[in-house]
Motif scaffolding. Sequence first.
Motif, PDB file in Angstrom:
ATOM      1  N   ILE A  53       0.827  -1.208   0.000  1.00  0.00           N
ATOM      2  CA  ILE A  53       0.000   0.000   0.000  1.00  0.00           C
ATOM      3  C   ILE A  53       0.861   1.258   0.000  1.00  0.00           C
ATOM      4  O   ILE A  53       0.398   2.349  -0.311  1.00  0.00           O
ATOM      5  CB  ILE A  53      -0.937   0.024   1.220  1.00  0.00           C
ATOM      6  CG1 ILE A  53      -2.030   1.086   1.030  1.00  0.00           C
ATOM      7  CG2 ILE A  53      -0.176   0.265   2.492  1.00  0.00           C
ATOM      8  CD1 ILE A  53      -2.958   1.218   2.183  1.00  0.00           C
ATOM      9  N   GLU A  54       2.129   1.112   0.334  1.00  0.00           N
ATOM     10  CA  GLU A  54       2.973   2.306   0.414  1.00  0.00           C
ATOM     11  C   GLU A  54       3.726   2.582  -0.887  1.00  0.00           C
ATOM     12  O   GLU A  54       4.522   3.506  -0.957  1.00  0.00           O
ATOM     13  CB  GLU A  54       3.939   2.179   1.596  1.00  0.00           C
ATOM     14  CG  GLU A  54       3.193   2.294   2.920  1.00  0.00           C
ATOM     15  CD  GLU A  54       4.052   1.911   4.108  1.00  0.00           C
ATOM     16  OE1 GLU A  54       5.265   1.769   3.953  1.00  0.00           O
ATOM     17  OE2 GLU A  54       3.476   1.738   5.201  1.00  0.00           O
ATOM     18  N   THR A  75      -1.036   2.558  -5.378  1.00  0.00           N
ATOM     19  CA  THR A  75      -2.104   3.463  -4.944  1.00  0.00           C
ATOM     20  C   THR A  75      -2.698   4.200  -6.132  1.00  0.00           C
ATOM     21  O   THR A  75      -3.891   4.469  -6.162  1.00  0.00           O
ATOM     22  CB  THR A  75      -1.626   4.471  -3.876  1.00  0.00           C
ATOM     23  OG1 THR A  75      -0.541   5.225  -4.388  1.00  0.00           O
ATOM     24  CG2 THR A  75      -1.208   3.759  -2.613  1.00  0.00           C
ATOM     25  N   THR A  85      -5.007   1.788  -7.561  1.00  0.00           N
ATOM     26  CA  THR A  85      -6.201   1.680  -6.723  1.00  0.00           C
ATOM     27  C   THR A  85      -7.138   2.852  -6.960  1.00  0.00           C
ATOM     28  O   THR A  85      -8.350   2.700  -7.045  1.00  0.00           O
ATOM     29  CB  THR A  85      -5.802   1.645  -5.239  1.00  0.00           C
ATOM     30  OG1 THR A  85      -4.931   0.544  -5.024  1.00  0.00           O
ATOM     31  CG2 THR A  85      -7.023   1.519  -4.353  1.00  0.00           C
ATOM     32  N   VAL A 105     -14.906   0.393  -2.954  1.00  0.00           N
ATOM     33  CA  VAL A 105     -13.698  -0.423  -3.057  1.00  0.00           C
ATOM     34  C   VAL A 105     -13.117  -0.660  -1.676  1.00  0.00           C
ATOM     35  O   VAL A 105     -12.888   0.276  -0.928  1.00  0.00           O
ATOM     36  CB  VAL A 105     -12.639   0.265  -3.936  1.00  0.00           C
ATOM     37  CG1 VAL A 105     -11.362  -0.562  -3.958  1.00  0.00           C
ATOM     38  CG2 VAL A 105     -13.169   0.461  -5.344  1.00  0.00           C
ATOM     39  N   MET A 106     -12.941  -1.914  -1.357  1.00  0.00           N
ATOM     40  CA  MET A 106     -12.305  -2.259  -0.092  1.00  0.00           C
ATOM     41  C   MET A 106     -10.879  -2.668  -0.390  1.00  0.00           C
ATOM     42  O   MET A 106     -10.646  -3.581  -1.183  1.00  0.00           O
ATOM     43  CB  MET A 106     -13.067  -3.420   0.537  1.00  0.00           C
ATOM     44  CG  MET A 106     -12.335  -4.084   1.636  1.00  0.00           C
ATOM     45  SD  MET A 106     -13.486  -4.589   2.914  1.00  0.00           S
ATOM     46  CE  MET A 106     -12.413  -5.601   3.899  1.00  0.00           C
ATOM     47  N   LEU A 107      -9.956  -1.970   0.225  1.00  0.00           N
ATOM     48  CA  LEU A 107      -8.552  -2.197  -0.092  1.00  0.00           C
ATOM     49  C   LEU A 107      -7.891  -3.102   0.931  1.00  0.00           C
ATOM     50  O   LEU A 107      -8.024  -2.891   2.135  1.00  0.00           O
ATOM     51  CB  LEU A 107      -7.820  -0.863  -0.133  1.00  0.00           C
ATOM     52  CG  LEU A 107      -6.370  -0.935  -0.585  1.00  0.00           C
ATOM     53  CD1 LEU A 107      -6.276  -1.451  -2.007  1.00  0.00           C
ATOM     54  CD2 LEU A 107      -5.725   0.424  -0.480  1.00  0.00           C
ATOM     55  N   CYS A 108      -7.187  -4.122   0.463  1.00  0.00           N
ATOM     56  CA  CYS A 108      -6.473  -5.014   1.365  1.00  0.00           C
ATOM     57  C   CYS A 108      -5.007  -5.040   0.996  1.00  0.00           C
ATOM     58  O   CYS A 108      -4.666  -5.168  -0.175  1.00  0.00           O
ATOM     59  CB  CYS A 108      -7.029  -6.426   1.276  1.00  0.00           C
ATOM     60  SG  CYS A 108      -8.771  -6.513   1.674  1.00  0.00           S
ATOM     61  N   ASN A 109      -4.175  -4.927   1.984  1.00  0.00           N
ATOM     62  CA  ASN A 109      -2.739  -4.894   1.791  1.00  0.00           C
ATOM     63  C   ASN A 109      -2.158  -6.263   2.105  1.00  0.00           C
ATOM     64  O   ASN A 109      -2.116  -6.656   3.257  1.00  0.00           O
ATOM     65  CB  ASN A 109      -2.158  -3.824   2.726  1.00  0.00           C
ATOM     66  CG  ASN A 109      -0.688  -3.610   2.509  1.00  0.00           C
ATOM     67  OD1 ASN A 109      -0.212  -3.662   1.386  1.00  0.00           O
ATOM     68  ND2 ASN A 109       0.031  -3.373   3.592  1.00  0.00           N
ATOM     69  N   ASP A 162       0.900  -7.251   1.601  1.00  0.00           N
ATOM     70  CA  ASP A 162       2.272  -7.153   2.079  1.00  0.00           C
ATOM     71  C   ASP A 162       3.172  -8.211   1.449  1.00  0.00           C
ATOM     72  O   ASP A 162       4.109  -8.675   2.093  1.00  0.00           O
ATOM     73  CB  ASP A 162       2.286  -7.294   3.601  1.00  0.00           C
ATOM     74  CG  ASP A 162       3.388  -6.460   4.223  1.00  0.00           C
ATOM     75  OD1 ASP A 162       3.908  -5.567   3.536  1.00  0.00           O
ATOM     76  OD2 ASP A 162       3.732  -6.705   5.393  1.00  0.00           O
ATOM     77  N   ARG A 212      -1.237 -14.201   3.998  1.00  0.00           N
ATOM     78  CA  ARG A 212      -2.127 -13.076   4.247  1.00  0.00           C
ATOM     79  C   ARG A 212      -3.097 -12.916   3.077  1.00  0.00           C
ATOM     80  O   ARG A 212      -4.266 -12.616   3.253  1.00  0.00           O
ATOM     81  CB  ARG A 212      -1.253 -11.828   4.389  1.00  0.00           C
ATOM     82  CG  ARG A 212      -1.894 -10.710   5.116  1.00  0.00           C
ATOM     83  CD  ARG A 212      -0.818  -9.853   5.742  1.00  0.00           C
ATOM     84  NE  ARG A 212      -1.324  -8.517   5.986  1.00  0.00           N
ATOM     85  CZ  ARG A 212      -0.669  -7.583   6.659  1.00  0.00           C
ATOM     86  NH1 ARG A 212       0.535  -7.870   7.142  1.00  0.00           N
ATOM     87  NH2 ARG A 212      -1.187  -6.405   6.854  1.00  0.00           N
ATOM     88  N   GLU A 253      -5.816 -15.458   3.182  1.00  0.00           N
ATOM     89  CA  GLU A 253      -6.778 -15.139   4.240  1.00  0.00           C
ATOM     90  C   GLU A 253      -7.750 -14.057   3.775  1.00  0.00           C
ATOM     91  O   GLU A 253      -8.960 -14.174   3.960  1.00  0.00           O
ATOM     92  CB  GLU A 253      -6.015 -14.667   5.484  1.00  0.00           C
ATOM     93  CG  GLU A 253      -6.902 -14.569   6.700  1.00  0.00           C
ATOM     94  CD  GLU A 253      -6.144 -13.952   7.862  1.00  0.00           C
ATOM     95  OE1 GLU A 253      -4.946 -14.270   8.030  1.00  0.00           O
ATOM     96  OE2 GLU A 253      -6.750 -13.131   8.580  1.00  0.00           O
ATOM     97  N   TYR A 254      -7.213 -13.034   3.162  1.00  0.00           N
ATOM     98  CA  TYR A 254      -8.082 -11.964   2.648  1.00  0.00           C
ATOM     99  C   TYR A 254      -9.028 -12.509   1.582  1.00  0.00           C
ATOM    100  O   TYR A 254     -10.187 -12.119   1.497  1.00  0.00           O
ATOM    101  CB  TYR A 254      -7.247 -10.834   2.059  1.00  0.00           C
ATOM    102  CG  TYR A 254      -6.841  -9.788   3.062  1.00  0.00           C
ATOM    103  CD1 TYR A 254      -7.783  -9.206   3.911  1.00  0.00           C
ATOM    104  CD2 TYR A 254      -5.525  -9.351   3.164  1.00  0.00           C
ATOM    105  CE1 TYR A 254      -7.414  -8.241   4.825  1.00  0.00           C
ATOM    106  CE2 TYR A 254      -5.151  -8.385   4.079  1.00  0.00           C
ATOM    107  CZ  TYR A 254      -6.098  -7.829   4.911  1.00  0.00           C
ATOM    108  OH  TYR A 254      -5.725  -6.875   5.819  1.00  0.00           O
ATOM    109  N   VAL A 287     -11.862 -14.229   3.237  1.00  0.00           N
ATOM    110  CA  VAL A 287     -12.821 -13.249   3.744  1.00  0.00           C
ATOM    111  C   VAL A 287     -13.676 -12.713   2.606  1.00  0.00           C
ATOM    112  O   VAL A 287     -14.900 -12.646   2.704  1.00  0.00           O
ATOM    113  CB  VAL A 287     -12.103 -12.078   4.446  1.00  0.00           C
ATOM    114  CG1 VAL A 287     -13.102 -10.976   4.773  1.00  0.00           C
ATOM    115  CG2 VAL A 287     -11.410 -12.560   5.700  1.00  0.00           C
TER     116      VAL A 287
END
Lengths: 341, 341
Positions: free
Chosen positions: B68-69, B74, B77, B91-95, B97, B102, B105-106, B109
Amino acid sequence: MITIYDVAARAGVSPATVSRVFNGIKVSPERVVAVRLAASELGFVPNRNARRLRTSSSEIITMMIPDIENPFFTVMTRAVEDIARADGYSVMLCNTDEDPEREQEYLRVAVSDPVAGVILAPSSGSTKLDLAVERGVPVVCVDRHAAGPAVDTVVADNLMGATASARLAWEAGYRRVACISGPENVETADDRYRGWMSAYRESTGTEPPAELVVRTKYTVAGGEAATRQLLALPDPPDAIFAANNKLASGAIRALAAAGRMPPEVGVVSFGGLPLVLLVPAGVMVSHLPARQLGLTAATMLLERIRGLKGPAREVVLPVVISDEDEGFSLIEGHSESVRAL
Amino acid sequence: MITIYDVAARAGVSPATVSRVFNGIKVSPERVVAVRLAASELGFVPNRNARRLRTSSSEIITMMIPDIENPFFTVMTRAVEDIARADGYSVMLCNTDEDPEREQEYLRVAVSDPVAGVILAPSSGSTKLDLAVERGVPVVCVDRHAAGPAVDTVVADNLMGATASARLAWEAGYRRVACISGPENVETADDRYRGWMSAYRESTGTEPPAELVVRTKYTVAGGEAATRQLLALPDPPDAIFAANNKLASGAIRALAAAGRMPPEVGVVSFGGLPLVLLVPAGVMVSHLPARQLGLTAATMLLERIRGLKGPAREVVLPVVISDEDEGFSLIEGHSESVRAL
DNA sequence: CTGTTAGCGCGTTCAA
DNA sequence: TTGAACGCGCTAACAG
């Protein structure tokens, strides 16, 4: 769609038992095994909407920021995510684009979802939180205050920080330091402008002239236009205090275009520039506690979600003025600071 | 919590009529007024969970990115958000990494939510999409391909782009050009590495030596360490091709620390650096079509959400190599390009 | 055009 | 410990 009823039938138990297994409620070991087996054979995935409707709870935190393309806010968001994730929450990011209408709309969505909580960097001082507060959705403001009902808020000490930062220009030998700040009624823009005024009075002993101030949108283009305007003055400035990183970037671009690059004309950037390659001579950068803002806001929000009552709290984080470039250490490898909180 | 039943009672109509008013279904004008009045008096806000459960639909698009950094993601996005918003989606943002676990898992969800669709920039080439595909959740991959079932994918032409970018170093007169790229098994990292190899062969007529290649994480710290390693070589390079913006930033920082700043040692950054102040001599930057990637991916996803069938599609966007700094025009004022799509 | 009714999938009473 | 039954708030089907 496969439901707990399907799983129950296959496992030879009741739907309630399936529900219990998936919620960690005491069930006899052999039934747990049977349920888990049936579930994985069927490819069962619990429906979160049904769960949320039933429990009227949610594991989502909504984060609303005015500019997703500004590293300041993404670093903040990353911090929020780190804290939230550790507690099992997901972060939904919304980009308000500094637009109050868009912000209200997102707030309405968040409230009607309803999410577990909201972290909001208000687009302006007139942002209304009534919607959320009335419905009992915990809200924490970050970076800026909102109008209306008092909520937990965490901000940087923009006034002090900006004063100290602007002072750097005079200390570096510049004499006529102009100010480019964000829109009126945006708290950070107002505070940083006032900080520059303090430094101006203190350094020159005179009142800052209006012509040396330009208020514009927090964009690179805004910074460029403002700088051109300042350079066109009969008595142009020899340095510019830019109230955020995008304005500073625009200022330097405009200076380069005009052939007056730093250090000929100095620039103070109030806010770091993460991927910056080299900071040219005559450019001074101060770093905002973006990550700390996010960590603190998220921690406060989780406390409220857990039921903490009491009056709204306020946290003001100091702005460190230093030549050290701490931008990167803050961005990468921050696991300790998470633990520290 | 106030429900449509409360509003119905107050307005003297049936719950179904309230529902119709809030869904834009034909209702007599006077009843519309009565319902709206009652709703606002009561402070009624529709419960989206109930709605989603009933309709088994959702207005949320999940966007999953590895960092995300990084402005590259971005900007992407932001583009997705612009397209999605125009169609009423959030929009739901998931990082993720860059972490496959991870990411899974996202994904779990997202599937169990269930969301309207997923846009995913896979953390690695082995990312599995089965979960989503089996449940019929539309998925579009962006920036990189995923393993497993074929889904719509949009990527940049990294191989060609990297070849042309790396060539810039030789054209600028550098002779021994090293390569710092991302992790093995990350598609963009592999392709850019191969692009550098092509340019190497083409420019020198010899095979690229292994010692001039460092593969590391896509981070500033990774770029710094890699550069130190290269500088310590018996026959160190006189230029560095960095496979992404963070690596380039790290390279330049390390060069500065070693007192070998560009243009003494040249640097090619494959990927733009949005807020960069000034590009020093000896630094060459090529710009990735981040916004176009996002626009295209979002458009394709919406088509699938609307029910488009057919085999997985693939889009490869060109990388424009130019001296022009188009970073900012792409970031700000891009309303036309939204409309253009 | 409108009201009545029946679930969407799940968690949680209440008895057993 | 377990199962049966109810209802979270809403929309879709049907009848009027």
